[in-house]
Motif scaffolding. Structure first.
Motif, PDB file in Angstrom:
ATOM      1  N   ARG A  33       2.413  -4.470 -10.339  1.00 47.06           N
ATOM      2  CA  ARG A  33       2.439  -3.533 -11.516  1.00 47.06           C
ATOM      3  C   ARG A  33       2.429  -4.151 -12.965  1.00 47.06           C
ATOM      4  N   ARG A  64       0.198   3.530  -3.473  1.00 49.14           N
ATOM      5  CA  ARG A  64      -0.970   4.344  -3.233  1.00 49.14           C
ATOM      6  C   ARG A  64      -0.774   5.697  -3.938  1.00 49.14           C
ATOM      7  N   ASP A  65       0.548   6.139  -4.084  1.00 52.44           N
ATOM      8  CA  ASP A  65       0.460   7.554  -4.847  1.00 52.44           C
ATOM      9  C   ASP A  65       0.173   7.240  -6.265  1.00 52.44           C
ATOM     10  N   GLN A  66       0.327   6.151  -6.852  1.00 54.43           N
ATOM     11  CA  GLN A  66       0.182   5.785  -8.458  1.00 54.43           C
ATOM     12  C   GLN A  66      -1.141   5.326  -8.509  1.00 54.43           C
ATOM     13  N   LEU A 124      -3.680   3.447   4.401  1.00 52.08           N
ATOM     14  CA  LEU A 124      -4.849   3.627   3.219  1.00 52.08           C
ATOM     15  C   LEU A 124      -5.706   4.470   4.327  1.00 52.08           C
ATOM     16  N   SER A 177      -5.287   3.623  -7.177  1.00 51.83           N
ATOM     17  CA  SER A 177      -6.301   3.502  -6.327  1.00 51.83           C
ATOM     18  C   SER A 177      -6.538   2.122  -5.767  1.00 51.83           C
ATOM     19  N   CYS A 194       0.854  -1.316   0.231  1.00 49.80           N
ATOM     20  CA  CYS A 194      -0.102  -0.013   0.128  1.00 49.80           C
ATOM     21  C   CYS A 194       0.881   1.215   0.003  1.00 49.80           C
ATOM     22  N   ARG A 195       1.941   1.401   0.718  1.00 49.05           N
ATOM     23  CA  ARG A 195       2.684   2.342   0.986  1.00 49.05           C
ATOM     24  C   ARG A 195       3.424   2.714  -0.379  1.00 49.05           C
TER      25      ARG A 195
END
Length: 228
Positions: free
Chosen positions: A219, A53-55, A80, A57, A49-50
């Motif tokens: 990814r 989470r910036d890229q 989150l 949802s 998540c860390r």
């Protein structure tokens, strides 16, 4: 609540859940994380998540038998926003809720998509289980199985569906190997023998970039999922 998906029943072949939402758009990729108690599943979820989470949802569903312990860990660590984390109390062996009767988990993932969607990725964490734990293909699109070196370097050799069939095997806590007498090269050889060409990643989440290889694998799966 949309519990009309087909999934495994005794004597039937596995059928994947619908890949699209009712509006015709592609739903979130669902990745399940399973593994024995203490192997580092929740820590892996938190690290992913860390890292992502910036890229992306993201939302998370956790499974515990009688508590919300794993969800509360994620909430305490603020990986989150609270509305993106749902807990399922299985009330029975963890594999029941992720493989045999997946209705509670399906409801949780679909409620998350309705409440905070559209989502790119939903991580579904199983409660701690043994080497037989696998997810229904009606619930998740790919599976990560997490073991750790402290459990013994013979774990890959012992096999079991979690080790042999998961889309990704993660061998966690490599930093502990010198202290628990685990041979990482032996684990790598045994995992290769059990899994063939399926990937294996060795991680130490205590390192700054410990989760990076796992995040890269996620990814890649998401790119393939988005491409249809």
């Amino acid at each position: 609540m949309h519990l009309d998906h087909t999934h495994e029943r005794p004597g039937q072949a596995a059928v994947s859940a619908d890949a699209v939402r009712p509006d015709g758009t592609r739903r979130a990729l669902r990745i399940g994380l399973g593994g024995p108690v203490g192997s580092g599943k929740t820590a892996t979820v938190a690290a992913l998540c860390r890292a992502l989470r910036d890229q992306l949802s993201i939302a998370v569903v956790t499974n515990d038998i009688y508590t919300r312990e794993d969800a509360e860990f994620l909430l305490r660590n603020a990986v989150l926003p609270p509305e993106r984390i749902q807990a399922v109390e299985t009330g029975a062996c963890p594999h029941t809720a992720i493989r045999d009767d997946i209705s509670a988990n399906l409801e949780a993932v679909e409620d998350l998509e309705d409440a905070v969607g559209p989502l790119d990725l939903i991580l579904v964490e199983s409660g701690g289980d043994n080497l037989t734990a696998t997810f229904s293909k009606g619930l998740v699109d790919a599976q990560i199985f997490v073991i750790d070196v402290a459990g013994g370097d013979d774990i890959p050799r012992k096999g079991g569906p979690g080790v042999t069939t998961a889309d990704l095997l993660v061998v966690n806590k490599t930093d502990l190997a010198p202290y628990v007498g685990s041979d990482l090269q032996r684990m790598a050889r045994d995992a290769k023998e059990q899994r063939g060409e399926l990937p294996v990643l060795f991680t130490s989440l205590t390192g700054e970039d410990g989760v990076r290889p796992v995040a890269g694998w996620v990814r890649d799966r998401l790119r393939a999922w988005t491409a249809g």
